[in-house]
Design a protein around this motif. Structure first.
Motif, PDB file in Angstrom:
ATOM      1  N   ILE A  48       0.924  -1.172  -0.050  1.00 36.04           N
ATOM      2  CA  ILE A  48       0.104  -0.063  -0.154  1.00 36.04           C
ATOM      3  C   ILE A  48       0.744   1.307   0.035  1.00 36.04           C
ATOM      4  CG2 ILE A  48      -1.611   1.295   1.303  1.00 36.04           C
ATOM      5  CD1 ILE A  48      -3.038  -1.014  -0.080  1.00 36.04           C
ATOM      6  N   GLN A  49       0.662   2.107  -0.806  1.00 37.69           N
ATOM      7  CA  GLN A  49       1.298   3.451  -0.928  1.00 37.69           C
ATOM      8  C   GLN A  49       0.314   4.574  -0.341  1.00 37.69           C
ATOM      9  OE1 GLN A  49       2.300   5.296  -4.641  1.00 37.69           O
ATOM     10  NE2 GLN A  49       3.131   6.826  -3.880  1.00 37.69           N
ATOM     11  N   LEU A  50       0.707   5.322   0.507  1.00 37.44           N
ATOM     12  CA  LEU A  50      -0.083   6.457   1.148  1.00 37.44           C
ATOM     13  C   LEU A  50       0.664   7.605   0.942  1.00 37.44           C
ATOM     14  CD1 LEU A  50      -1.632   4.954   4.416  1.00 37.44           C
ATOM     15  CD2 LEU A  50      -2.730   5.070   2.149  1.00 37.44           C
ATOM     16  N   SER A  51       0.221   8.782   0.396  1.00 37.11           N
ATOM     17  CA  SER A  51       1.021  10.107   0.113  1.00 37.11           C
ATOM     18  C   SER A  51       0.242  11.080   0.435  1.00 37.11           C
ATOM     19  CB  SER A  51       1.344   9.901  -1.217  1.00 37.11           C
ATOM     20  OG  SER A  51       2.517  11.151  -1.492  1.00 37.11           O
ATOM     21  N   ASP A  52       0.727  12.315   0.957  1.00 34.20           N
ATOM     22  CA  ASP A  52       0.278  13.570   0.809  1.00 34.20           C
ATOM     23  C   ASP A  52      -0.778  13.624   2.070  1.00 34.20           C
ATOM     24  OD1 ASP A  52       2.016  15.415  -1.198  1.00 34.20           O
ATOM     25  OD2 ASP A  52       1.796  13.553  -1.698  1.00 34.20           O
ATOM     26  N   LEU A  53      -0.769  12.912   3.105  1.00 36.99           N
ATOM     27  CA  LEU A  53      -1.814  13.170   4.115  1.00 36.99           C
ATOM     28  C   LEU A  53      -2.152  14.454   4.569  1.00 36.99           C
ATOM     29  CD1 LEU A  53      -3.893  11.567   6.026  1.00 36.99           C
ATOM     30  CD2 LEU A  53      -2.057  11.805   7.764  1.00 36.99           C
ATOM     31  N   HIS A  54      -1.282  15.461   4.669  1.00 38.24           N
ATOM     32  CA  HIS A  54      -1.202  16.662   4.930  1.00 38.24           C
ATOM     33  C   HIS A  54      -1.979  16.899   6.317  1.00 38.24           C
ATOM     34  CE1 HIS A  54       0.966  18.446   1.847  1.00 38.24           C
ATOM     35  NE2 HIS A  54       0.406  17.974   0.898  1.00 38.24           N
ATOM     36  N   SER A  55      -1.742  15.730   7.290  1.00 42.59           N
ATOM     37  CA  SER A  55      -2.557  16.094   8.474  1.00 42.59           C
ATOM     38  C   SER A  55      -3.975  15.812   8.352  1.00 42.59           C
ATOM     39  CB  SER A  55      -2.211  16.989   9.399  1.00 42.59           C
ATOM     40  OG  SER A  55      -0.709  17.216   9.639  1.00 42.59           O
ATOM     41  N   ALA A  56      -4.708  15.450   7.254  1.00 35.80           N
ATOM     42  CA  ALA A  56      -6.132  15.198   7.068  1.00 35.80           C
ATOM     43  C   ALA A  56      -6.667  14.096   7.909  1.00 35.80           C
ATOM     44  CB  ALA A  56      -6.351  15.097   5.714  1.00 35.80           C
ATOM     45  N   LEU A 264      -3.725  12.205  -0.411  1.00 38.28           N
ATOM     46  CA  LEU A 264      -5.047  11.992   0.369  1.00 38.28           C
ATOM     47  C   LEU A 264      -5.421  13.308   0.699  1.00 38.28           C
ATOM     48  CD1 LEU A 264      -3.598   9.100   2.639  1.00 38.28           C
ATOM     49  CD2 LEU A 264      -5.445   9.215   1.454  1.00 38.28           C
ATOM     50  N   GLY A 265      -4.546  14.315   1.169  1.00 39.32           N
ATOM     51  CA  GLY A 265      -4.941  15.376   1.638  1.00 39.32           C
ATOM     52  C   GLY A 265      -5.016  16.674   0.703  1.00 39.32           C
ATOM     53  N   ASN A 266      -5.093  17.951   1.285  1.00 40.30           N
ATOM     54  CA  ASN A 266      -5.075  18.952   0.355  1.00 40.30           C
ATOM     55  C   ASN A 266      -4.654  20.244   0.963  1.00 40.30           C
ATOM     56  OD1 ASN A 266      -6.046  20.251  -2.045  1.00 40.30           O
ATOM     57  ND2 ASN A 266      -7.944  21.190  -1.244  1.00 40.30           N
ATOM     58  N   VAL A 267      -3.614  20.705   0.487  1.00 36.80           N
ATOM     59  CA  VAL A 267      -2.770  21.605   1.026  1.00 36.80           C
ATOM     60  C   VAL A 267      -3.140  23.187   0.565  1.00 36.80           C
ATOM     61  CG1 VAL A 267      -0.875  21.788  -0.432  1.00 36.80           C
ATOM     62  CG2 VAL A 267      -0.556  22.426   1.818  1.00 36.80           C
ATOM     63  N   THR A 268      -3.740  23.298  -0.495  1.00 42.46           N
ATOM     64  CA  THR A 268      -4.334  24.497  -1.001  1.00 42.46           C
ATOM     65  C   THR A 268      -5.624  24.871  -0.471  1.00 42.46           C
ATOM     66  OG1 THR A 268      -5.295  23.824  -3.188  1.00 42.46           O
ATOM     67  CG2 THR A 268      -3.035  24.014  -2.761  1.00 42.46           C
ATOM     68  N   LYS A 269      -6.105  26.071  -0.789  1.00 42.22           N
ATOM     69  CA  LYS A 269      -7.351  26.567  -0.369  1.00 42.22           C
ATOM     70  C   LYS A 269      -8.441  26.247  -1.643  1.00 42.22           C
ATOM     71  CE  LYS A 269      -6.203  30.312   2.428  1.00 42.22           C
ATOM     72  NZ  LYS A 269      -6.167  31.885   2.761  1.00 42.22           N
ATOM     73  N   LEU A 270      -7.912  25.720  -2.846  1.00 44.43           N
ATOM     74  CA  LEU A 270      -8.596  25.387  -3.826  1.00 44.43           C
ATOM     75  C   LEU A 270      -9.020  23.894  -3.572  1.00 44.43           C
ATOM     76  CD1 LEU A 270      -6.539  26.763  -6.839  1.00 44.43           C
ATOM     77  CD2 LEU A 270      -8.695  27.722  -5.784  1.00 44.43           C
ATOM     78  N   PRO A 271     -10.404  23.487  -3.704  1.00 45.40           N
ATOM     79  CA  PRO A 271     -10.909  22.080  -3.674  1.00 45.40           C
ATOM     80  C   PRO A 271     -10.109  21.218  -4.800  1.00 45.40           C
ATOM     81  CG  PRO A 271     -12.670  23.373  -4.832  1.00 45.40           C
ATOM     82  CD  PRO A 271     -11.502  24.415  -4.401  1.00 45.40           C
ATOM     83  N   ARG A 272     -10.195  19.842  -4.309  1.00 46.92           N
ATOM     84  CA  ARG A 272      -9.757  18.709  -5.209  1.00 46.92           C
ATOM     85  C   ARG A 272     -11.147  18.592  -6.203  1.00 46.92           C
ATOM     86  NH1 ARG A 272      -5.589  14.811  -3.097  1.00 46.92           N
ATOM     87  NH2 ARG A 272      -6.482  13.726  -4.302  1.00 46.92           N
ATOM     88  N   ASP A 276     -10.444  12.253  -6.400  1.00 51.03           N
ATOM     89  CA  ASP A 276     -10.769  11.809  -5.171  1.00 51.03           C
ATOM     90  C   ASP A 276      -9.348  11.361  -4.383  1.00 51.03           C
ATOM     91  OD1 ASP A 276     -13.425  12.067  -5.740  1.00 51.03           O
ATOM     92  OD2 ASP A 276     -13.798  10.059  -5.839  1.00 51.03           O
ATOM     93  N   PRO A 277      -9.417  11.468  -3.257  1.00 50.03           N
ATOM     94  CA  PRO A 277      -8.127  11.015  -2.436  1.00 50.03           C
ATOM     95  C   PRO A 277      -7.925   9.638  -2.658  1.00 50.03           C
ATOM     96  CG  PRO A 277      -9.782  12.231  -0.903  1.00 50.03           C
ATOM     97  CD  PRO A 277     -10.518  11.922  -2.331  1.00 50.03           C
ATOM     98  N   GLU A 278      -6.538   9.123  -2.642  1.00 43.64           N
ATOM     99  CA  GLU A 278      -6.225   7.977  -3.202  1.00 43.64           C
ATOM    100  C   GLU A 278      -5.630   6.975  -2.391  1.00 43.64           C
ATOM    101  OE1 GLU A 278      -4.915   6.622  -7.549  1.00 43.64           O
ATOM    102  OE2 GLU A 278      -3.583   7.825  -6.595  1.00 43.64           O
TER     103      GLU A 278
END
Length: 297
Positions: A48-56, A264-272, A276-278
């Motif tokens: 399993i690869q998890l990336s860029d949670l950004h504390s979400a 997974l997470g989102n660091v900008t104020k713009l929505p994904r 979808d988170p992956e």
């Protein structure tokens, strides 16, 4: 006019609701990686690869995310950076990583957000205390039935920023030089006979990674291009700018493969958007054809 105004408000509300829902709608993407270098003992092994949670957080205590990983029962978990979100509290990431490491061998490489976080040293110490293998320009023999494949990992160049700024080079050049130094250290005297997985946060350096004896590279960082419109790799990605090239999926060149997690997470104020988170699941095959399949949950 009133009806038009209400219609506009309704459309805005619907879009806002969709944008929030899509940031929490976890998906699984499956890949099969086929290579003559994969030993028979590793045929069918999965990661399993998890990336860029950004504390979400995805549900209470990240339980939906943890349950998804537990159900997939991987041979190991690879964390490809930006589990932290700058100087935000590391508690959410710490809790998730502790629980993952309790169940599975867990490997981690840093991202640019860890490189500027005031909490990184605490986060790193906590991971190591819970048997997470923090790879900083090094490699590790991962064994099954005493037969090994190689997992290598490099530190994000953000950690070398101050050192390389003294060289007075443009950003892309000093990042490239920093990554070359990291790769040289991690790959020093590495035999090309081993099937080697490289964990490297930044996909925009894919041409550089190809110069080293690696078979599969796992990256994140690009957040799927933020908004994934048809016939594009998204609209924007850090390190690649507008209309980026490597933001998701699998890419092949020179007999090597790159998988880029949408994160997974989102660091900008713009929505994904349409992004979808992956959770990425990789299955090794000593023979057969590679394939990809999105499973939405």
């Amino acid at each position: 006019m009133k009806k038009i105004g209400l219609g506009i408000l309704g459309a805005v509300a619907a879009f806002t609701g969709y944008a929030y829902w899509s940031t929490k709608h976890l998906t699984i993407t499956n890949y099969e990686i086929t290579s003559a270098k994969i030993p028979e003992e590793w045929d069918g092994a999965s990661f399993i690869q998890l990336s860029d949670l950004h504390s979400a957080s995805f549900g209470l205590y990240n339980n939906p995310l943890l349950s998804m990983v537990n159900e997939l029962s991987p041979d190991a978990v690879f964390l490809t950076g930006d589990m932290l979100d700058g100087d935000e509290s590391p508690v959410v990431a710490m809790a998730l990583v502790r629980k993952l490491a309790k169940e599975f061998p867990t490997f981690y490489v840093s991202g640019n957000h860890e490189g500027r976080s005031a909490f990184y040293e605490d986060f790193k110490a906590d991971m190591e205390a819970h048997q997470v293998k923090v790879l900083e320009n090094e490699r590790y023999f991962l064994k099954k039935d005493d037969v090994a494949i190689m997992v290598a990992g490099i530190e994000d160049p953000r950690f070398s920023k101050e050192e390389w700024l003294e060289a007075d080079l443009p950003k892309n050049e000093w990042e490239t030089e920093a990554l070359k130094a990291s790769l040289d250290e991690a790959m020093n005297n590495l035999s090309a006979d081993y099937f080697t997985i490289l964990l490297a946060h930044r996909p925009e350096f894919w041409p550089l990674y190809q110069a080293y004896p690696v078979d599969l590279v796992l990256s994140g960082h690009a957040h799927g291009g933020q908004a994934r419109l048809p016939l594009t790799e998204g609209l924007f990605a850090p390190g690649q700018g507008f209309l980026p090239k490597w933001t998701a999926g699998i890419h092949r060149a020179g007999g090597k493969e790159l998988i880029v997690s949408r994160g997974l997470g989102n660091v900008t104020k713009l929505p994904r958007l349409f992004n979808d988170p992956e959770v990425v699941r990789i299955t090794l095959k000593s023979k057969g054809d590679a394939q990809e399949d999105d499973l939405f949950r």
